[in-house]
Design a protein around this motif. Structure first.
Motif, PDB file in Angstrom:
ATOM      1  N   VAL A  52      -5.639  33.803   9.927  1.00 22.10           N
ATOM      2  CA  VAL A  52      -5.307  33.428   8.465  1.00 22.10           C
ATOM      3  C   VAL A  52      -6.579  34.126   7.725  1.00 22.10           C
ATOM      4  O   VAL A  52      -7.579  33.927   8.001  1.00 22.10           O
ATOM      5  CB  VAL A  52      -5.324  31.880   8.457  1.00 22.10           C
ATOM      6  CG1 VAL A  52      -4.970  31.555   7.027  1.00 22.10           C
ATOM      7  CG2 VAL A  52      -4.397  31.286   9.636  1.00 22.10           C
ATOM      8  N   ARG A  53      -5.991  34.638   6.685  1.00 21.45           N
ATOM      9  CA  ARG A  53      -7.193  35.238   5.621  1.00 21.45           C
ATOM     10  C   ARG A  53      -6.643  35.044   4.368  1.00 21.45           C
ATOM     11  O   ARG A  53      -5.522  34.972   4.042  1.00 21.45           O
ATOM     12  CB  ARG A  53      -7.291  36.866   5.960  1.00 21.45           C
ATOM     13  CG  ARG A  53      -7.945  37.384   7.230  1.00 21.45           C
ATOM     14  CD  ARG A  53      -7.848  38.699   7.324  1.00 21.45           C
ATOM     15  NE  ARG A  53      -8.948  39.260   6.343  1.00 21.45           N
ATOM     16  CZ  ARG A  53     -10.175  39.677   6.891  1.00 21.45           C
ATOM     17  NH1 ARG A  53     -10.567  39.618   7.930  1.00 21.45           N
ATOM     18  NH2 ARG A  53     -11.002  40.194   5.983  1.00 21.45           N
ATOM     19  N   ARG A  63      -0.921  35.975  10.550  1.00 19.45           N
ATOM     20  CA  ARG A  63      -0.166  36.845  11.260  1.00 19.45           C
ATOM     21  C   ARG A  63       0.337  35.827  12.343  1.00 19.45           C
ATOM     22  O   ARG A  63      -0.538  35.196  13.070  1.00 19.45           O
ATOM     23  CB  ARG A  63      -0.882  38.010  11.831  1.00 19.45           C
ATOM     24  CG  ARG A  63       0.047  38.802  12.709  1.00 19.45           C
ATOM     25  CD  ARG A  63      -0.655  40.283  12.792  1.00 19.45           C
ATOM     26  NE  ARG A  63       0.141  41.308  13.429  1.00 19.45           N
ATOM     27  CZ  ARG A  63      -0.262  42.247  13.875  1.00 19.45           C
ATOM     28  NH1 ARG A  63      -1.665  42.434  13.875  1.00 19.45           N
ATOM     29  NH2 ARG A  63       0.591  43.006  14.659  1.00 19.45           N
ATOM     30  N   THR A  64       1.700  35.540  12.386  1.00 14.99           N
ATOM     31  CA  THR A  64       2.169  34.749  13.634  1.00 14.99           C
ATOM     32  C   THR A  64       1.862  35.207  15.041  1.00 14.99           C
ATOM     33  O   THR A  64       1.565  36.346  15.248  1.00 14.99           O
ATOM     34  CB  THR A  64       3.691  34.599  13.512  1.00 14.99           C
ATOM     35  OG1 THR A  64       4.434  35.768  14.126  1.00 14.99           O
ATOM     36  CG2 THR A  64       4.127  33.961  12.290  1.00 14.99           C
ATOM     37  N   VAL A  89      -2.651  29.010  12.915  1.00 12.86           N
ATOM     38  CA  VAL A  89      -1.388  29.420  13.223  1.00 12.86           C
ATOM     39  C   VAL A  89      -0.997  28.723  14.279  1.00 12.86           C
ATOM     40  O   VAL A  89      -1.979  28.829  15.320  1.00 12.86           O
ATOM     41  CB  VAL A  89      -1.421  31.033  13.427  1.00 12.86           C
ATOM     42  CG1 VAL A  89      -0.201  31.433  14.009  1.00 12.86           C
ATOM     43  CG2 VAL A  89      -1.675  31.690  11.995  1.00 12.86           C
ATOM     44  N   SER A  90       0.041  28.066  14.625  1.00 12.01           N
ATOM     45  CA  SER A  90       0.412  27.552  15.759  1.00 12.01           C
ATOM     46  C   SER A  90       1.570  28.092  15.912  1.00 12.01           C
ATOM     47  O   SER A  90       2.725  27.960  15.328  1.00 12.01           O
ATOM     48  CB  SER A  90       0.301  26.001  15.619  1.00 12.01           C
ATOM     49  OG  SER A  90       1.319  25.564  16.593  1.00 12.01           O
ATOM     50  N   GLY A  91       1.805  29.024  17.167  1.00 11.59           N
ATOM     51  CA  GLY A  91       2.923  29.844  17.224  1.00 11.59           C
ATOM     52  C   GLY A  91       3.352  30.619  16.167  1.00 11.59           C
ATOM     53  O   GLY A  91       2.793  31.473  15.670  1.00 11.59           O
ATOM     54  N   GLU A 100       3.069  21.536   9.260  1.00 13.54           N
ATOM     55  CA  GLU A 100       3.323  22.900   9.711  1.00 13.54           C
ATOM     56  C   GLU A 100       4.434  23.327   8.816  1.00 13.54           C
ATOM     57  O   GLU A 100       5.414  22.797   8.668  1.00 13.54           O
ATOM     58  CB  GLU A 100       3.617  22.919  11.119  1.00 13.54           C
ATOM     59  CG  GLU A 100       2.537  22.532  12.262  1.00 13.54           C
ATOM     60  CD  GLU A 100       2.827  22.696  13.546  1.00 13.54           C
ATOM     61  OE1 GLU A 100       3.849  23.675  13.686  1.00 13.54           O
ATOM     62  OE2 GLU A 100       2.126  22.144  14.471  1.00 13.54           O
ATOM     63  N   PHE A 101       4.155  24.585   8.658  1.00 18.55           N
ATOM     64  CA  PHE A 101       5.268  25.481   7.747  1.00 18.55           C
ATOM     65  C   PHE A 101       5.689  26.668   8.560  1.00 18.55           C
ATOM     66  O   PHE A 101       4.780  27.225   9.110  1.00 18.55           O
ATOM     67  CB  PHE A 101       4.615  25.998   6.529  1.00 18.55           C
ATOM     68  CG  PHE A 101       4.137  24.602   5.777  1.00 18.55           C
ATOM     69  CD1 PHE A 101       4.899  24.037   4.793  1.00 18.55           C
ATOM     70  CD2 PHE A 101       2.771  24.214   5.679  1.00 18.55           C
ATOM     71  CE1 PHE A 101       4.570  22.934   4.149  1.00 18.55           C
ATOM     72  CE2 PHE A 101       2.473  23.300   4.996  1.00 18.55           C
ATOM     73  CZ  PHE A 101       3.492  22.230   4.058  1.00 18.55           C
ATOM     74  N   ALA A 102       6.991  26.710   8.658  1.00 19.25           N
ATOM     75  CA  ALA A 102       7.834  27.767   9.354  1.00 19.25           C
ATOM     76  C   ALA A 102       7.779  29.240   8.635  1.00 19.25           C
ATOM     77  O   ALA A 102       7.243  29.093   7.540  1.00 19.25           O
ATOM     78  CB  ALA A 102       9.211  27.492   9.728  1.00 19.25           C
TER      79      ALA A 102
END
Ligand code: FES
Ligand SMILES: [Fe+2]
Length: 328
Positions: A42-43, A56-57, A82-84, A95-97
Protein backbone atom coordinates in the motif's frame (compact mmCIF):
# COMPACT_ATOMS: atom_id res chain seq x y z
CA UNK A 1 20.57 16.20 -9.15
CA UNK A 2 18.75 19.46 -9.75
CA UNK A 3 18.06 21.47 -6.67
CA UNK A 4 15.12 23.76 -6.49
CA UNK A 5 16.07 27.02 -4.75
CA UNK A 6 14.27 27.45 -1.43
CA UNK A 7 13.22 30.96 -2.31
CA UNK A 8 11.09 29.80 -5.24
CA UNK A 9 9.52 27.03 -3.15
CA UNK A 10 8.30 29.63 -0.65
CA UNK A 11 7.01 31.88 -3.39
CA UNK A 12 5.05 29.12 -5.12
CA UNK A 13 3.50 27.62 -2.02
CA UNK A 14 1.28 30.72 -1.92
CA UNK A 15 -0.34 30.17 -5.36
CA UNK A 16 -3.98 29.28 -4.86
CA UNK A 17 -5.92 27.29 -7.44
CA UNK A 18 -7.99 30.37 -8.30
CA UNK A 19 -4.88 32.52 -8.81
CA UNK A 20 -2.97 29.99 -10.94
CA UNK A 21 -2.77 31.06 -14.60
CA UNK A 22 -3.78 27.54 -15.71
CA UNK A 23 -6.05 25.08 -13.87
CA UNK A 24 -5.19 21.44 -13.31
CA UNK A 25 -5.37 19.62 -16.64
CA UNK A 26 -7.48 16.53 -17.20
CA UNK A 27 -5.70 13.34 -18.26
CA UNK A 28 -3.58 10.45 -17.02
CA UNK A 29 -1.01 11.14 -14.33
CA UNK A 30 1.79 8.95 -13.00
CA UNK A 31 1.44 7.94 -9.34
CA UNK A 32 3.78 4.93 -8.86
CA UNK A 33 6.11 2.43 -10.45
CA UNK A 34 5.02 -1.19 -10.51
CA UNK A 35 8.37 -2.29 -9.12
CA UNK A 36 7.54 -0.47 -5.86
CA UNK A 37 4.17 -2.21 -5.66
CA UNK A 38 4.82 -5.86 -4.89
CA UNK A 39 1.54 -7.72 -4.20
CA UNK A 40 0.29 -6.69 -0.77
CA UNK A 41 1.87 -3.21 -0.88
CA UNK A 42 0.00 0.00 0.00
CA UNK A 43 1.50 3.37 -0.99
CA UNK A 44 0.40 6.98 -0.99
CA UNK A 45 1.03 9.48 -3.79
CA UNK A 46 0.35 13.20 -4.09
CA UNK A 47 -2.05 14.31 -6.82
CA UNK A 48 -3.28 17.87 -7.27
CA UNK A 49 -4.17 19.21 -3.82
CA UNK A 50 -4.71 15.78 -2.33
CA UNK A 51 -3.46 12.25 -2.27
CA UNK A 52 -4.15 8.90 -3.86
CA UNK A 53 -3.69 5.55 -2.12
CA UNK A 54 -2.31 2.97 -4.54
CA UNK A 55 -2.25 -0.70 -3.60
CA UNK A 56 -1.71 -4.07 -5.19
CA UNK A 57 -3.82 -7.04 -4.28
CA UNK A 58 -2.27 -10.44 -3.55
CA UNK A 59 -3.45 -11.60 -7.01
CA UNK A 60 -1.52 -8.69 -8.53
CA UNK A 61 -4.14 -6.12 -9.58
CA UNK A 62 -3.30 -2.49 -8.99
CA UNK A 63 -5.99 -0.25 -7.53
CA UNK A 64 -6.05 3.43 -6.61
CA UNK A 65 -8.54 5.00 -4.20
CA UNK A 66 -9.25 8.30 -2.49
CA UNK A 67 -7.38 8.23 0.79
CA UNK A 68 -10.00 8.67 3.50
CA UNK A 69 -12.01 5.78 4.92
CA UNK A 70 -15.80 6.37 4.77
CA UNK A 71 -16.18 5.00 8.32
CA UNK A 72 -14.41 7.60 10.48
CA UNK A 73 -11.94 9.09 8.02
CA UNK A 74 -8.64 7.31 8.69
CA UNK A 75 -5.99 7.64 5.98
CA UNK A 76 -5.88 4.28 4.20
CA UNK A 77 -2.30 4.87 3.07
CA UNK A 78 -0.97 5.22 6.62
CA UNK A 79 -1.04 1.77 8.15
CA UNK A 80 -3.59 0.33 5.71
CA UNK A 81 -2.88 -3.25 4.68
CA UNK A 82 -3.89 -5.73 1.99
CA UNK A 83 -5.68 -8.92 2.95
CA UNK A 84 -6.10 -11.14 -0.10
CA UNK A 85 -7.92 -8.91 -2.59
CA UNK A 86 -9.16 -6.44 0.03
CA UNK A 87 -7.79 -3.19 1.41
CA UNK A 88 -8.00 -3.05 5.20
CA UNK A 89 -8.34 0.26 7.04
CA UNK A 90 -5.85 0.66 9.90
CA UNK A 91 -8.33 2.24 12.34
CA UNK A 92 -11.17 -0.30 12.83
CA UNK A 93 -10.15 -2.93 10.28
CA UNK A 94 -13.11 -2.61 7.92
CA UNK A 95 -12.21 -4.34 4.66
CA UNK A 96 -12.94 -3.03 1.17
CA UNK A 97 -13.18 -5.25 -1.91
CA UNK A 98 -11.59 -4.33 -5.27
CA UNK A 99 -14.95 -2.87 -6.39
CA UNK A 100 -14.87 -0.54 -3.34
CA UNK A 101 -17.63 -2.22 -1.28
CA UNK A 102 -17.13 -2.76 2.44
CA UNK A 103 -17.15 -6.55 2.79
CA UNK A 104 -16.06 -7.33 6.31
CA UNK A 105 -14.37 -6.58 9.62
CA UNK A 106 -13.05 -8.71 12.51
CA UNK A 107 -16.58 -9.17 13.97
CA UNK A 108 -18.27 -9.53 10.56
CA UNK A 109 -19.93 -6.07 10.58
CA UNK A 110 -19.90 -3.93 7.44
CA UNK A 111 -20.72 -0.29 6.73
CA UNK A 112 -23.12 0.82 3.96
CA UNK A 113 -20.43 2.82 2.17
CA UNK A 114 -17.50 2.15 -0.08
CA UNK A 115 -14.24 3.55 -1.39
CA UNK A 116 -14.12 5.71 -4.47
CA UNK A 117 -11.69 4.53 -7.07
CA UNK A 118 -9.55 6.16 -9.67
CA UNK A 119 -9.29 4.57 -13.09
CA UNK A 120 -5.84 3.00 -13.30
CA UNK A 121 -3.64 2.14 -16.30
CA UNK A 122 -0.24 0.48 -16.42
CA UNK A 123 2.23 1.30 -19.17
CA UNK A 124 5.88 0.21 -19.26
CA UNK A 125 5.79 -0.76 -15.57
CA UNK A 126 4.39 2.63 -14.54
CA UNK A 127 1.01 3.29 -12.95
CA UNK A 128 -1.23 6.19 -14.01
CA UNK A 129 -4.55 7.42 -12.68
CA UNK A 130 -7.21 9.39 -14.51
CA UNK A 131 -8.16 12.87 -13.38
CA UNK A 132 -11.28 14.11 -15.15
CA UNK A 133 -13.76 16.91 -14.66
CA UNK A 134 -15.85 16.18 -11.56
CA UNK A 135 -14.44 12.65 -11.37
CA UNK A 136 -15.83 11.64 -14.79
CA UNK A 137 -14.80 8.50 -16.70
CA UNK A 138 -11.73 8.58 -18.98
CA UNK A 139 -12.39 10.13 -22.37
CA UNK A 140 -9.17 8.85 -23.95
CA UNK A 141 -6.43 6.26 -23.39
CA UNK A 142 -2.67 6.34 -23.05
CA UNK A 143 -0.86 4.89 -26.09
CA UNK A 144 -0.65 1.10 -26.07
CA UNK A 145 2.73 -0.47 -25.44
CA UNK A 146 4.33 -2.29 -28.38
CA UNK A 147 6.83 -4.23 -26.25
CA UNK A 148 5.83 -4.82 -22.60
CA UNK A 149 9.40 -5.96 -21.85
CA UNK A 150 10.61 -2.37 -22.24
CA UNK A 151 10.47 -1.02 -18.69
CA UNK A 152 12.53 1.65 -16.97
CA UNK A 153 16.06 0.73 -15.91
CA UNK A 154 16.87 4.03 -14.21
CA UNK A 155 14.65 6.72 -12.73
CA UNK A 156 14.63 10.05 -10.93
CA UNK A 157 11.90 12.12 -9.29
CA UNK A 158 11.89 15.80 -8.36
CA UNK A 159 9.52 18.70 -7.74
CA UNK A 160 9.46 21.80 -9.90
CA UNK A 161 7.55 25.03 -9.22
CA UNK A 162 5.73 25.12 -12.53
CA UNK A 163 2.73 23.67 -14.36
CA UNK A 164 2.73 20.41 -16.44
CA UNK A 165 1.90 22.38 -19.59
CA UNK A 166 5.02 24.51 -19.24
CA UNK A 167 7.17 21.35 -19.03
CA UNK A 168 5.39 19.61 -21.91
CA UNK A 169 5.69 22.72 -24.08
CA UNK A 170 9.46 22.18 -24.28
CA UNK A 171 8.81 19.39 -26.80
CA UNK A 172 7.48 21.94 -29.28
CA UNK A 173 9.88 24.79 -28.54
CA UNK A 174 12.81 24.16 -30.89
CA UNK A 175 14.26 27.64 -30.63
CA UNK A 176 15.39 27.07 -27.05
CA UNK A 177 17.25 23.81 -27.78
CA UNK A 178 20.58 25.27 -29.01
CA UNK A 179 20.35 28.17 -26.54
CA UNK A 180 19.78 26.25 -23.30
CA UNK A 181 20.76 22.69 -24.17
CA UNK A 182 23.46 22.94 -26.88
CA UNK A 183 21.41 20.72 -29.21
CA UNK A 184 21.30 21.60 -32.89
CA UNK A 185 18.57 20.67 -35.29
CA UNK A 186 19.82 18.75 -38.30
CA UNK A 187 16.41 18.59 -39.92
CA UNK A 188 13.22 20.53 -39.64
CA UNK A 189 10.85 18.93 -37.18
CA UNK A 190 7.53 17.49 -38.20
CA UNK A 191 4.60 17.24 -35.88
CA UNK A 192 1.27 15.44 -35.94
CA UNK A 193 -1.73 15.84 -33.74
CA UNK A 194 -3.90 12.80 -33.17
CA UNK A 195 -6.57 13.66 -30.58
CA UNK A 196 -4.85 13.62 -27.17
CA UNK A 197 -1.51 12.59 -28.73
CA UNK A 198 1.03 15.12 -30.01
CA UNK A 199 3.91 13.53 -31.91
CA UNK A 200 7.09 15.33 -32.95
CA UNK A 201 9.90 13.91 -35.07
CA UNK A 202 13.25 15.56 -35.09
CA UNK A 203 16.82 14.89 -36.10
CA UNK A 204 19.38 16.49 -33.88
CA UNK A 205 23.11 16.64 -33.33
CA UNK A 206 25.02 17.53 -30.22
CA UNK A 207 27.60 16.59 -27.67
CA UNK A 208 26.54 14.21 -24.90
CA UNK A 209 28.13 11.78 -22.47
CA UNK A 210 28.26 9.21 -25.25
CA UNK A 211 30.25 11.68 -27.37
CA UNK A 212 29.01 13.43 -30.49
CA UNK A 213 25.60 12.17 -31.51
CA UNK A 214 23.52 12.44 -34.64
CA UNK A 215 20.19 10.94 -33.85
CA UNK A 216 16.55 10.82 -34.76
CA UNK A 217 14.04 11.34 -32.00
CA UNK A 218 10.34 10.73 -31.76
CA UNK A 219 8.61 12.55 -28.97
CA UNK A 220 5.11 11.45 -28.04
CA UNK A 221 3.00 13.46 -25.63
CA UNK A 222 -0.22 11.82 -24.41
CA UNK A 223 -1.96 14.62 -22.60
CA UNK A 224 0.13 16.90 -20.42
CA UNK A 225 1.19 14.19 -17.94
CA UNK A 226 3.01 11.72 -20.21
CA UNK A 227 5.98 12.20 -22.51
CA UNK A 228 7.91 9.43 -24.20
CA UNK A 229 11.07 10.12 -26.19
CA UNK A 230 12.63 7.48 -28.44
CA UNK A 231 16.17 8.43 -29.27
CA UNK A 232 17.72 6.23 -31.97
CA UNK A 233 21.51 6.15 -32.19
CA UNK A 234 22.22 4.14 -35.36
CA UNK A 235 26.01 4.27 -34.79
CA UNK A 236 25.57 2.20 -31.61
CA UNK A 237 22.61 0.10 -32.81
CA UNK A 238 20.45 1.13 -29.86
CA UNK A 239 17.31 3.12 -29.12
CA UNK A 240 17.28 4.99 -25.83
CA UNK A 241 13.87 5.52 -24.25
CA UNK A 242 13.15 8.38 -21.89
CA UNK A 243 9.84 8.95 -20.17
CA UNK A 244 8.92 12.18 -18.44
CA UNK A 245 5.79 12.16 -16.34
CA UNK A 246 4.37 15.44 -15.02
CA UNK A 247 2.07 15.00 -12.04
CA UNK A 248 0.58 18.23 -10.65
CA UNK A 249 0.74 18.28 -6.84
CA UNK A 250 -0.29 21.90 -6.20
CA UNK A 251 -1.64 24.69 -8.45
CA UNK A 252 1.83 25.67 -9.75
CA UNK A 253 3.93 22.74 -8.61
CA UNK A 254 4.70 19.53 -10.51
CA UNK A 255 6.27 16.26 -9.54
CA UNK A 256 8.40 15.22 -12.50
CA UNK A 257 9.28 11.53 -12.72
CA UNK A 258 11.96 10.64 -15.25
CA UNK A 259 12.72 7.10 -16.32
CA UNK A 260 15.00 5.65 -18.97
CA UNK A 261 15.57 2.37 -20.74
CA UNK A 262 17.37 1.13 -23.83
CA UNK A 263 16.28 -1.19 -26.63
CA UNK A 264 18.93 -3.06 -28.55
CA UNK A 265 19.11 -5.07 -31.73
CA UNK A 266 19.94 -8.08 -29.52
CA UNK A 267 23.67 -8.56 -30.20
CA UNK A 268 26.05 -9.17 -27.29
CA UNK A 269 27.72 -5.79 -27.70
CA UNK A 270 24.51 -3.81 -27.82
CA UNK A 271 23.04 -5.78 -24.87
CA UNK A 272 26.10 -4.85 -22.81
CA UNK A 273 25.66 -1.24 -23.90
CA UNK A 274 21.99 -1.03 -22.89
CA UNK A 275 22.41 -0.09 -19.21
CA UNK A 276 25.24 2.30 -20.07
CA UNK A 277 23.08 4.07 -22.64
CA UNK A 278 20.03 4.11 -20.32
CA UNK A 279 22.10 5.61 -17.51
CA UNK A 280 23.58 8.19 -19.87
CA UNK A 281 20.05 9.02 -21.07
CA UNK A 282 18.95 9.66 -17.49
CA UNK A 283 22.00 11.83 -16.77
CA UNK A 284 21.33 13.69 -20.01
CA UNK A 285 17.67 14.22 -19.10
CA UNK A 286 18.61 15.55 -15.64
CA UNK A 287 21.19 17.88 -17.21
CA UNK A 288 18.54 19.23 -19.61
CA UNK A 289 16.15 19.66 -16.70
CA UNK A 290 18.71 21.66 -14.72
CA UNK A 291 19.05 23.96 -17.70
CA UNK A 292 15.27 24.42 -17.99
CA UNK A 293 14.46 24.84 -14.28
CA UNK A 294 15.71 28.44 -13.81
CA UNK A 295 13.53 29.50 -16.76
CA UNK A 296 10.43 27.62 -15.57
CA UNK A 297 10.60 28.76 -11.98
CA UNK A 298 10.98 32.43 -12.89
CA UNK A 299 8.94 32.80 -16.07
CA UNK A 300 5.37 34.05 -16.21
CA UNK A 301 2.87 31.97 -18.16
CA UNK A 302 2.05 33.84 -21.34
CA UNK A 303 -1.43 32.90 -22.67
CA UNK A 304 -0.88 34.92 -25.88
CA UNK A 305 2.74 34.37 -26.94
CA UNK A 306 4.05 36.57 -29.78
CA UNK A 307 5.76 33.93 -31.89
CA UNK A 308 8.40 34.31 -34.58
CA UNK A 309 8.19 32.82 -38.09
CA UNK A 310 9.01 29.10 -37.99
CA UNK A 311 7.37 28.47 -34.61
CA UNK A 312 4.24 26.79 -35.97
CA UNK A 313 4.85 23.67 -33.86
CA UNK A 314 4.62 25.77 -30.72
CA UNK A 315 1.32 27.32 -31.73
CA UNK A 316 -0.02 23.88 -32.67
CA UNK A 317 1.03 22.68 -29.20
CA UNK A 318 -0.95 25.51 -27.59
CA UNK A 319 -4.07 24.70 -29.60
CA UNK A 320 -3.65 20.96 -28.83
CA UNK A 321 -3.12 21.52 -25.10
CA UNK A 322 -6.32 23.57 -24.73
CA UNK A 323 -8.35 20.30 -24.98
CA UNK A 324 -7.10 19.26 -21.51
CA UNK A 325 -9.01 21.88 -19.58
CA UNK A 326 -12.64 21.51 -18.60
CA UNK A 327 -14.93 23.90 -20.53
CA UNK A 328 -15.72 26.06 -17.51
S1 FES B 1 -11.96 4.76 9.97
FE1 FES B 1 -11.61 3.12 8.63
S2 FES B 1 -12.38 1.42 9.66
FE2 FES B 1 -12.85 3.08 10.94
FE1 LIG C 1 14.28 22.45 -22.45
Amino acid sequence: MPRVPQESIRRDEGVSEAAAPLPYPIGWFWVADLRDLKPGTVRRARLMDGEVVVYRTRAGSVRAVRPYCPHLGAHLGVGGTVSGENLVCPFHLFEFAPDGRCVGSPDGATIPAGLSHYEVRERHGMVFVWHGPRGGAPTWELPEVADPAVVPMFRWTGEIPTHPQEIAENASDFRHLPVLHGVHMAEAASCEVDGPVFRVRVRSTGQGRIGFFDSSQTIVLAGLGYTQIRFAIPRLGVVAQTWGMNTPIAPWRTRLHLATSCETAGGVRSRALAPVVAQAALRGAIKVLREDIPIWENKRYNPHPRLAPGEATLSRFRRWSSQFYPPE
